[in-house]
Design a protein around this motif. Structure first.
Motif, short mmCIF file in Angstrom:
data_model
loop_
_atom_site.label_atom_id
_atom_site.label_comp_id
_atom_site.label_asym_id
_atom_site.label_seq_id
_atom_site.Cartn_x
_atom_site.Cartn_y
_atom_site.Cartn_z
N PRO A 32 0.84 -1.21 0.00
CA PRO A 32 0.00 0.00 0.00
C PRO A 32 0.87 1.26 0.00
N ASP A 33 0.32 2.37 -0.54
CA ASP A 33 1.06 3.64 -0.55
C ASP A 33 1.39 4.07 0.86
N VAL A 244 -18.57 -0.69 -1.85
CA VAL A 244 -17.85 -0.97 -0.61
C VAL A 244 -17.84 -2.50 -0.34
N VAL A 245 -18.82 -3.18 -0.91
CA VAL A 245 -18.92 -4.64 -0.71
C VAL A 245 -17.94 -5.33 -1.66
N LEU A 246 -17.08 -6.16 -1.11
CA LEU A 246 -16.13 -6.88 -1.98
C LEU A 246 -16.89 -7.80 -2.93
N LYS A 247 -16.38 -7.95 -4.14
CA LYS A 247 -16.99 -8.87 -5.10
C LYS A 247 -16.86 -10.30 -4.60
N THR A 248 -15.73 -10.58 -3.99
CA THR A 248 -15.51 -11.92 -3.44
C THR A 248 -16.43 -12.16 -2.26
N VAL A 249 -17.04 -13.32 -2.25
CA VAL A 249 -17.90 -13.73 -1.13
C VAL A 249 -17.24 -14.95 -0.50
N ALA A 282 -10.25 -12.33 -1.62
CA ALA A 282 -10.71 -11.13 -0.90
C ALA A 282 -9.52 -10.24 -0.54
N ALA A 283 -8.42 -10.87 -0.09
CA ALA A 283 -7.23 -10.10 0.28
C ALA A 283 -6.67 -9.38 -0.94
N LYS A 284 -6.70 -10.06 -2.07
CA LYS A 284 -6.19 -9.47 -3.32
C LYS A 284 -7.03 -8.23 -3.68
N ALA A 287 -6.14 -5.41 -1.33
CA ALA A 287 -4.82 -4.83 -1.63
C ALA A 287 -4.86 -4.05 -2.93
N GLU A 288 -5.55 -4.57 -3.93
CA GLU A 288 -5.51 -3.93 -5.24
C GLU A 288 -6.35 -2.66 -5.31
N ARG A 289 -7.42 -2.61 -4.56
CA ARG A 289 -8.22 -1.39 -4.69
C ARG A 289 -7.79 -0.29 -3.72
N GLY A 290 -6.87 -0.61 -2.80
CA GLY A 290 -6.35 0.43 -1.90
C GLY A 290 -7.40 0.89 -0.92
N SER A 291 -7.02 1.87 -0.12
CA SER A 291 -7.90 2.25 0.99
C SER A 291 -8.94 3.28 0.59
#
Ligand code: ADP
Ligand code: MG
Length: 300
Positions: A32-33, A244-249, A282-284, A287-291
């Motif tokens: 992360p930045d 805000v909801v992750l695509k991964t379930v 989910a972790a990916k 991490a990829e979309r940042g905060s």
């Protein structure tokens, strides 16, 4: 899922999944930045807070990102899942809150990965909710302990704070210490019940104690694809909270529930399981979309 090629078989898919978990160096995630501190909160018990904190942290650690889990629940479930000593007397988050021990001195390294660290919770934390009431700066003691210098000393990119199932002073401390809230929502009856109260508490903390706070991530957990209800809950949550909801379930998966009794995350216990893979995904995403992407505080 769409078969990637005509050679696709269920076994090939499993093998591909396991390879992704076992050889993550070929699949590194961006750092992360700036350091990210996520509070995992939902005052309902049993919705997957601890499971998500521990397994998301493990998934980031597997990808080379140093990650700290702060166990802020007197039950010490996160400490158990990471197999970190949390007998009474062990330097823990309790002493950190009292200002008696530095963050670094209470941090243990999990056996699973040198990148996966944990500040355990001992039973001493059970009294903290009441003891804190009398203390100066009772809402910001964890924030003080998590200063930039203190986190630098531990040297982590991510911090997950695993909250107890209440909206008391421990959870408030976690919300004051973080910029991001991650809310796990169980795809079951009454999933949204109590969420309004959680969101209004987040708003209160944001207004009065921590202007940077926002709900950055909602994770749907224990999804059972065989039930209509799971789809209804998922659609309703996505309708309210959008991106805000992750695509991964996270699916309901027995390996996820077995792992803690072996003092392991599901990534160590059964890397090829659907539970492990979904936490990796989910972790990916996190991490990829940042905060900042999609961050907002919300109402219901
Ligand atoms: P919380 O921390 O919110 O109280 P936990 O993470 O401890 O919730 O989860 C509650 C219970 O559900 C635990 O026994 C855990 O092992 C189990 N569990 C969590 N996620 C899953 C899942 N995806 N599949 C199956 N069991 C799960
Ligand atoms: Mg828990």
């Amino acid at each position: 899922m769409t078969p990637p090629s005509t050679d696709w078989t269920p076994i090939a898919e499993e093998a591909e999944r396991a390879a992704r978990v076992l050889h993550p160096e070929s699949n590194r995630l961006p750092r992360p930045d700036h350091r990210r501190v996520l509070t995992v909160a939902n005052q309902k018990g049993g919705v997957g807070k601890t499971t998500s904190a521990v397994n998301l942290a493990a998934a980031l650690a597997v990808h080379g990102l140093r990650t700290l889990v702060i166990d802020l629940d007197p039950q010490g479930n996160a400490s158990t899942a990471l197999n970190v000593d949390h007998r009474s007397g062990t330097p823990s988050v309790y002493e950190v809150l009292l200002g008696e021990v530095s963050l670094a001195d209470a941090t243990a390294v999990s056996e699973q990965s040198p990148n996966l660290l944990c500040v355990p919770a001992t039973i001493d934390l059970a009294g903290a909710e009441i003891e804190l009431v009398e203390m100066p700066n009772r809402e910001s003691r964890l924030k003080e302990a998590l200063s930039s210098e203190a986190i630098d000393e531990v040297g982590v990119d991510y911090v997950f704070i695993d909250c107890p199932p209440s909206l008391g002073l421990l959870t408030v401390n976690a919300m004051v210490a973080a910029r991001e809230v991650l809310i796990p929502i169980q795809c079951e009856y009454y999933a949204l019940e109590g969420l309004g109260q959680l969101l209004s508490n987040i708003d209160l903390v944001q207004k009065h104690l921590n202007p940077s706070l926002a709900v950055s991530t909602i994770l749907l957990t224990m999804y059972d694809g065989r039930t209509k209800l799971a789809d209804q809950v998922s659609a309703e949550v996505r309708g309210h909270f959008g991106d805000v909801v992750l695509k991964t379930v996270i699916p309901r998966n027995v390996k996820v529930s077995e792992a803690p009794s072996y003092g392991q995350t599901v990534l160590a216990y059964d890397p090829g399981s659907r539970g492990a893979m979904s936490y990796m995904d989910a972790a990916k995403e996190i991490a990829e979309r940042g905060s900042t992407n999609g961050s907002r505080s919300g109402t219901l």
